[in-house]
Motif scaffolding. Structure first.
Motif, PDB file in Angstrom:
ATOM      1  N   ASP A 218      38.845 -73.291 -29.178  1.00 33.48           N
ATOM      2  CA  ASP A 218      38.338 -73.231 -30.540  1.00 33.48           C
ATOM      3  C   ASP A 218      39.349 -73.779 -31.559  1.00 33.48           C
ATOM      4  OD1 ASP A 218      39.830 -70.985 -29.723  1.00 33.48           O
ATOM      5  OD2 ASP A 218      39.042 -69.746 -31.335  1.00 33.48           O
ATOM      6  N   ASP A 219      40.592 -74.008 -31.154  1.00 30.54           N
ATOM      7  CA  ASP A 219      41.607 -74.571 -32.043  1.00 30.54           C
ATOM      8  C   ASP A 219      41.559 -76.102 -32.087  1.00 30.54           C
ATOM      9  OD1 ASP A 219      42.568 -72.091 -32.704  1.00 30.54           O
ATOM     10  OD2 ASP A 219      44.215 -72.135 -31.251  1.00 30.54           O
ATOM     11  N   TYR A 220      40.725 -76.709 -31.267  1.00 31.74           N
ATOM     12  CA  TYR A 220      40.693 -78.163 -31.134  1.00 31.74           C
ATOM     13  C   TYR A 220      40.524 -78.862 -32.483  1.00 31.74           C
ATOM     14  CZ  TYR A 220      39.150 -82.796 -29.638  1.00 31.74           C
ATOM     15  OH  TYR A 220      39.017 -84.148 -29.473  1.00 31.74           O
ATOM     16  N   ASP A 221      39.516 -78.488 -33.244  1.00 39.39           N
ATOM     17  CA  ASP A 221      39.250 -79.160 -34.522  1.00 39.39           C
ATOM     18  C   ASP A 221      40.385 -78.939 -35.518  1.00 39.39           C
ATOM     19  OD1 ASP A 221      36.848 -80.297 -33.706  1.00 39.39           O
ATOM     20  OD2 ASP A 221      35.686 -78.542 -34.328  1.00 39.39           O
ATOM     21  N   GLU A 222      40.944 -77.741 -35.528  1.00 41.95           N
ATOM     22  CA  GLU A 222      42.047 -77.461 -36.450  1.00 41.95           C
ATOM     23  C   GLU A 222      43.285 -78.291 -36.089  1.00 41.95           C
ATOM     24  OE1 GLU A 222      44.555 -73.746 -38.343  1.00 41.95           O
ATOM     25  OE2 GLU A 222      42.909 -73.325 -36.978  1.00 41.95           O
ATOM     26  N   LEU A 223      43.578 -78.406 -34.805  1.00 36.21           N
ATOM     27  CA  LEU A 223      44.716 -79.199 -34.368  1.00 36.21           C
ATOM     28  C   LEU A 223      44.506 -80.686 -34.667  1.00 36.21           C
ATOM     29  CD1 LEU A 223      45.428 -77.379 -31.010  1.00 36.21           C
ATOM     30  CD2 LEU A 223      46.922 -77.396 -33.021  1.00 36.21           C
ATOM     31  N   ARG A 224      43.283 -81.156 -34.490  1.00 34.16           N
ATOM     32  CA  ARG A 224      42.976 -82.551 -34.842  1.00 34.16           C
ATOM     33  C   ARG A 224      43.230 -82.782 -36.327  1.00 34.16           C
ATOM     34  NH1 ARG A 224      40.135 -86.257 -32.129  1.00 34.16           N
ATOM     35  NH2 ARG A 224      39.111 -86.923 -34.041  1.00 34.16           N
TER      36      ARG A 224
END
Length: 114
Positions: free
Chosen positions: A29-35
């Motif tokens: 779920d952190d994928y978009d935030e890390l991007r």
């Protein structure tokens, strides 16, 4: 040509990346935030690199980190949960690296010593 950068608060970015890497559970779920962190940091670090001499060693190392982060940002997600998790972890490592480069280059680009 004068290149300006705004100050970036890297602390929350570091926290997200660290929690992603140290989590007991998968943090897909952190994928978009890390991007988003990579998308924000890459132009900032590039601007700092541009303000330094071309033979500046830390700037050259930072450019390698920027290139790798950009490549990871644009690599398609793999198939399956393991591939997705590895990609999120790679993005988290890139965020930590970009934060380090940002903090290391900002004083030099501003003409201050660290």
């Amino acid at each position: 040509m004068k290149i300006t950068t705004s100050r970036v608060d890297v602390a929350p970015m570091r926290e997200t990346a660290r929690s992603t890497l140290s989590a007991d559970k998968e943090r897909l779920d952190d994928y978009d935030e890390l991007r988003g962190c990579v998308q924000q940091l890459v132009p900032q670090v590039r601007a700092l690199i541009a303000r330094l001499p071309t033979d500046d060693a830390p700037a050259r190392v930072a450019q390698i980190g920027v290139d790798e982060a950009w490549r990871r940002l644009h690599t398609p997600r793999g198939f399956g949960p393991d591939a997705a998790l590895r990609q999120v972890q790679r993005l988290a490592r890139s965020v930590l690296s970009l934060c380090d480069h940002y903090e290391n280059l900002a004083p030099a680009a501003d003409g201050r010593s660290s």
